[in-house]
Enzyme design. Structure first.
Site, PDB file in Angstrom:
ATOM      1  N   PHE A  17       0.831  -1.212   0.000  1.00 50.51           N
ATOM      2  CA  PHE A  17       0.000   0.000   0.000  1.00 50.51           C
ATOM      3  C   PHE A  17       0.868   1.266   0.000  1.00 50.51           C
ATOM      4  CE2 PHE A  17      -2.007   2.769   3.503  1.00 50.51           C
ATOM      5  CZ  PHE A  17      -2.550   3.682   2.599  1.00 50.51           C
ATOM      6  N   ASP A  37      10.211  -6.739  -3.274  1.00 50.01           N
ATOM      7  CA  ASP A  37       9.020  -7.169  -2.530  1.00 50.01           C
ATOM      8  C   ASP A  37       8.832  -8.670  -2.713  1.00 50.01           C
ATOM      9  OD1 ASP A  37       6.157  -7.459  -1.670  1.00 50.01           O
ATOM     10  OD2 ASP A  37       6.252  -5.284  -1.620  1.00 50.01           O
ATOM     11  N   THR A  41       2.050  -9.552   1.141  1.00 48.92           N
ATOM     12  CA  THR A  41       0.779  -8.819   1.280  1.00 48.92           C
ATOM     13  C   THR A  41       0.607  -7.781   0.175  1.00 48.92           C
ATOM     14  OG1 THR A  41       1.865  -7.272   2.798  1.00 48.92           O
ATOM     15  CG2 THR A  41       0.667  -9.093   3.785  1.00 48.92           C
ATOM     16  N   ASP A  62      12.731 -11.671  -0.927  1.00 43.39           N
ATOM     17  CA  ASP A  62      12.385 -11.637   0.494  1.00 43.39           C
ATOM     18  C   ASP A  62      13.574 -11.061   1.254  1.00 43.39           C
ATOM     19  OD1 ASP A  62      11.994 -12.411   3.218  1.00 43.39           O
ATOM     20  OD2 ASP A  62      10.569 -13.934   2.521  1.00 43.39           O
ATOM     21  N   ASN A 104      19.844  -7.259   7.116  1.00 45.93           N
ATOM     22  CA  ASN A 104      20.267  -7.368   5.708  1.00 45.93           C
ATOM     23  C   ASN A 104      20.243  -6.011   5.008  1.00 45.93           C
ATOM     24  OD1 ASN A 104      20.800 -10.105   5.713  1.00 45.93           O
ATOM     25  ND2 ASN A 104      18.704 -10.676   5.171  1.00 45.93           N
ATOM     26  N   TYR A 150       4.867  -7.864  15.985  1.00 42.02           N
ATOM     27  CA  TYR A 150       4.998  -6.628  15.205  1.00 42.02           C
ATOM     28  C   TYR A 150       5.583  -5.511  16.076  1.00 42.02           C
ATOM     29  CZ  TYR A 150       3.387  -2.796  12.107  1.00 42.02           C
ATOM     30  OH  TYR A 150       3.295  -1.690  11.286  1.00 42.02           O
ATOM     31  N   TYR A 164      23.552   0.569  14.371  1.00 44.96           N
ATOM     32  CA  TYR A 164      24.347   0.717  13.136  1.00 44.96           C
ATOM     33  C   TYR A 164      24.853   2.150  12.998  1.00 44.96           C
ATOM     34  CZ  TYR A 164      24.171  -3.811  10.857  1.00 44.96           C
ATOM     35  OH  TYR A 164      24.395  -5.117  10.530  1.00 44.96           O
TER      36      TYR A 164
HETATM   37  P1  NAD Z   1       1.502  -3.581   3.179  1.00 45.20           P
HETATM   38  O1  NAD Z   1       1.273  -4.906   3.799  1.00 45.20           O
HETATM   39  O2  NAD Z   1       0.539  -3.098   2.159  1.00 45.20           O
HETATM   40  O3  NAD Z   1       2.968  -3.504   2.537  1.00 45.20           O
HETATM   41  C1  NAD Z   1       4.052  -4.214   3.024  1.00 45.20           C
HETATM   42  C2  NAD Z   1       4.824  -4.752   1.827  1.00 45.20           C
HETATM   43  O4  NAD Z   1       5.980  -5.447   2.294  1.00 45.20           O
HETATM   44  C3  NAD Z   1       4.007  -5.745   1.012  1.00 45.20           C
HETATM   45  O5  NAD Z   1       4.097  -5.436  -0.355  1.00 45.20           O
HETATM   46  C4  NAD Z   1       4.645  -7.088   1.325  1.00 45.20           C
HETATM   47  O6  NAD Z   1       4.508  -8.025   0.276  1.00 45.20           O
HETATM   48  C5  NAD Z   1       6.077  -6.677   1.595  1.00 45.20           C
HETATM   49  N1  NAD Z   1       6.815  -7.603   2.466  1.00 45.20           N
HETATM   50  C6  NAD Z   1       6.431  -8.122   3.652  1.00 45.20           C
HETATM   51  N2  NAD Z   1       7.395  -8.908   4.159  1.00 45.20           N
HETATM   52  C7  NAD Z   1       8.429  -8.886   3.272  1.00 45.20           C
HETATM   53  C8  NAD Z   1       9.693  -9.498   3.221  1.00 45.20           C
HETATM   54  N3  NAD Z   1      10.103 -10.309   4.201  1.00 45.20           N
HETATM   55  N4  NAD Z   1      10.493  -9.243   2.152  1.00 45.20           N
HETATM   56  C9  NAD Z   1      10.079  -8.432   1.144  1.00 45.20           C
HETATM   57  N5  NAD Z   1       8.876  -7.833   1.142  1.00 45.20           N
HETATM   58  C10 NAD Z   1       8.055  -8.049   2.191  1.00 45.20           C
HETATM   59  O7  NAD Z   1       1.616  -2.547   4.376  1.00 45.20           O
HETATM   60  P2  NAD Z   1       1.751  -0.957   4.365  1.00 45.20           P
HETATM   61  O8  NAD Z   1       0.568  -0.409   5.058  1.00 45.20           O
HETATM   62  O9  NAD Z   1       2.068  -0.482   2.999  1.00 45.20           O
HETATM   63  O10 NAD Z   1       3.008  -0.769   5.320  1.00 45.20           O
HETATM   64  C11 NAD Z   1       4.310  -0.501   4.809  1.00 45.20           C
HETATM   65  C12 NAD Z   1       5.238  -0.244   5.985  1.00 45.20           C
HETATM   66  O11 NAD Z   1       4.783   0.871   6.744  1.00 45.20           O
HETATM   67  C13 NAD Z   1       5.355  -1.435   6.936  1.00 45.20           C
HETATM   68  O12 NAD Z   1       6.696  -1.567   7.345  1.00 45.20           O
HETATM   69  C14 NAD Z   1       4.496  -1.013   8.117  1.00 45.20           C
HETATM   70  O13 NAD Z   1       4.951  -1.578   9.309  1.00 45.20           O
HETATM   71  C15 NAD Z   1       4.657   0.507   8.107  1.00 45.20           C
HETATM   72  N6  NAD Z   1       3.484   1.166   8.731  1.00 45.20           N
HETATM   73  C16 NAD Z   1       2.286   1.238   8.079  1.00 45.20           C
HETATM   74  C17 NAD Z   1       1.211   1.854   8.705  1.00 45.20           C
HETATM   75  C18 NAD Z   1      -0.128   2.003   8.028  1.00 45.20           C
HETATM   76  O14 NAD Z   1      -1.053   2.583   8.610  1.00 45.20           O
HETATM   77  N7  NAD Z   1      -0.324   1.553   6.809  1.00 45.20           N
HETATM   78  C19 NAD Z   1       1.346   2.368   9.992  1.00 45.20           C
HETATM   79  C20 NAD Z   1       2.573   2.232  10.623  1.00 45.20           C
HETATM   80  C21 NAD Z   1       3.652   1.652   9.983  1.00 45.20           C
END
Ligand code: NAD
Ligand code: UDP
Length: 319
Positions: A17, A37, A41, A62, A104, A150, A164
Site C-alpha cells: 500500500f 518485494d 501482502t 524476500d 540485511n 509486530y 548501526y
Molecule cells: P503492506 O502490507 O501493504 O505492505 C508491506 C509490503 O511489504 C508488502 O508489499 C509485502 O509483500 C512486503 N513484504 C512483507 N514482508 C516482506 C519481506 N520479508 N520481504 C520483502 N517484502 C516483504 O503494508 P503498508 O501499510 O504499505 O506498510 C508498509 C510499511 O509501513 C510497513 O513496514 C508497516 O509496518 C509501516 N506502517 C504502516 C502503517 C499504516 O497505517 N499503513 C502504519 C505504521 C507503519
C-alpha cells in the site's frame, strides 16, 4: 520535494500500500527505483502502471535473505506486513522480517554508504498511557501478546538502526507512521478504513470491535509520502525517530458513522469482541515534524475518505 538530483533508490515493500505510492512519487521526482518485494501482502497490481517505466525495476525478493546490489544511494525499508491479521498470520516470519531482514538492509546500506530510512510505527508506543504520544515516550508494550511480533519487532528494528549508526556511523532515518489510509490498501487486509468502506459499499454489517470508543488518528496517504520524502532529504544529523501522522483523533464508532454517511449506505452497525491488546487511544504529537521537516498533514478526514471511497468503488466493481 525540492530535490532534483536523480538517485538510485531501493524501496523494500514497494508493491504494498504505502510502498507503491512511494515508488510512484519518487519516480515522478526523476529517481531510479528498485522495488523489492516478496508479494506476501503486496500485489503487482499496485505497481503495474510503473512497470514499463525504464527507471523502475521490480525484483521479487524476500529481505530475510541477503540482497546484493551496488550503486544504491538511498533505501526506504518498508517491507513488513502491517495489518494485524497479516502480521499475526505468521508471527515468527514477521519478527524475522523486522530483525534479520532489517540487518540485511542495514548491511546493504553500509556496503553502499547509502542513507536508509526505516518505516517504524506508532505501535512502538503499544497501548499508550501518555496522550498524545511524543517521540520521547518509551511506550507501554506487551511483549507476550498477539501484537508483540509486530510491536517488539519494530522496536528491535529501531534499536538495530541506532546501533548501526553508533557502531558504523551509518546515515539513518526513522519515521513512526500512524494509521494511514488511501488507495492500494488490500481489500481483505482487515484494517478498519478498508473494512468499513467495503462493508458500507456492499450494504454489509459494519463490524465495530468493542464498543467503538477506542480512538485512532487517521492520515491520508499523500500526506505520509510527502513526510517520508522530506525526512529522507532532511539534514543528516536529524535521524528521528519522528512521528508522521494526522493528530485529528476520532473514535472508531464515529468513523463508522462518518463512512456510512459519506457512502450513503444502508448498512447497520454490529459490535464484535475487542481483540486482545487493542490500543485504547492513539494520537501523534507532530511538533517535531513541524519543526524539523516543516511538514504537517494537509488532508482532512472527509476529503481523504471520499478519495478512498472512490478508489474502493472502482476496485469493488472490478473484482
Ligand atoms: P503492506 O502490507 O501493504 O505492505 C508491506 C509490503 O511489504 C508488502 O508489499 C509485502 O509483500 C512486503 N513484504 C512483507 N514482508 C516482506 C519481506 N520479508 N520481504 C520483502 N517484502 C516483504 O503494508 P503498508 O501499510 O504499505 O506498510 C508498509 C510499511 O509501513 C510497513 O513496514 C508497516 O509496518 C509501516 N506502517 C504502516 C502503517 C499504516 O497505517 N499503513 C502504519 C505504521 C507503519
Ligand atoms: N476495527 C474495527 N472493525 C474492523 C477492523 C478494525 O472496529 O472491522 C478496530 C480495531 O479493533 C482497532 C481499530 O479499528 O481498534 C483500528 O484497527 P486497524 O486494524 O485498522 O489498525 P490498528 O489497530 O493497528 O491501529
Amino acid at each position: 520535494m525540492e530535490e532534483t538530483n536523480n538517485k538510485n533508490i531501493l524501496v523494500t515493500g514497494g508493491a504494498g500500500f504505502i510502498g507503491s505510492h512511494l515508488c510512484e512519487a519518487l519516480l515522478k521526482l526523476g529517481h531510479n527505483i528498485i522495488c523489492l518485494d516478496n508479494l506476501l501482502t503486496g500485489s503487482v497490481n499496485n505497481i503495474s502502471h510503473l512497470i514499463n517505466d525504464s527507471n523502475f525495476e521490480f525484483i521479487n525478493h524476500d529481505i530475510v535473505n541477503p540482497f546484493y546490489k551496488d550503486k544504491i544511494d538511498e533505501i526506504y525499508n518498508l517491507a513488513c506486513p502491517a495489518s494485524p491479521i497479516h502480521y499475526q498470520y505468521n508471527p515468527i516470519k514477521t519478527i524475522k522480517t523486522c530483525t534479520i531482514g532489517v540487518i540485511n538492509m542495514l548491511g546493504l546500506a553500509k556496503k553502499n554508504n547509502a542513507k536508509i530510512l526505516q518505516a517504524s510505527t506508532s505501535e512502538v508506543y503499544g497501548d499508550p498511557q501518555i496522550h498524545p504520544q511524543k517521540e520521547d515516550y518509551n511506550g507501554n508494550v506487551n511483549m507476550l501478546g498477539f501484537r508483540s511480533c509486530y510491536d517488539e519487532g519494530k522496536r528491535c528494528a529501531e534499536t538495530l538502526f541506532m546501533d548501526y549508526k553508533r557502531e558504523h556511523d551509518l546515515k539513518i532515518k526513522i519515521v513512526r507512521i500512524f494509521n494511514t489510509y488511501g488507495s492500494n490498501m488490500t481489500k481483505n487486509d482487515g484494517r478498519v478504513v478498508s473494512n468499513f468502506i467495503l462493508q458500507a459499499l456492499n450494504n454489509q454489517d459494519i463490524t465495530i470491535n468493542g464498543d467503538g470508543s477506542q480512538t485512532r488518528s487517521f492520515q491520508y496517504i499523500d500526506d505520509l509520502i510527502e513526510g517520508m520524502i522530506k525526512m529522507m532529504n532532511s539534514q543528516n544529523n536529524f535521524v528521528g525517530p519522528v512521528n508522521l501522522g494526522n493528530p485529528n483523533e476520532i473514535s472508531i464508532k464515529k468513523l463508522a458513522l462518518k463512512i456510512l454517511k459519506l457512502t450513503n449506505s444502508k448498512s447497520k452497525v454490529v459490535f464484535k469482541d475487542l481483540p486482545d491488546d487493542d490500543p485504547k487511544r492513539r494520537k501523534p504529537s507532530i511538533s517535531l515534524a513541524i519543526k524539523n521537516l516543516n511538514w504537517k498533514p494537509k488532508y482532512d478526514l472527509d476529503k481523504g475518505l471520499l478519495n478512498t471511497i472512490k478508489y474502493f468503488e472502482e476496485v469493488n466493481n472490478i473484482n
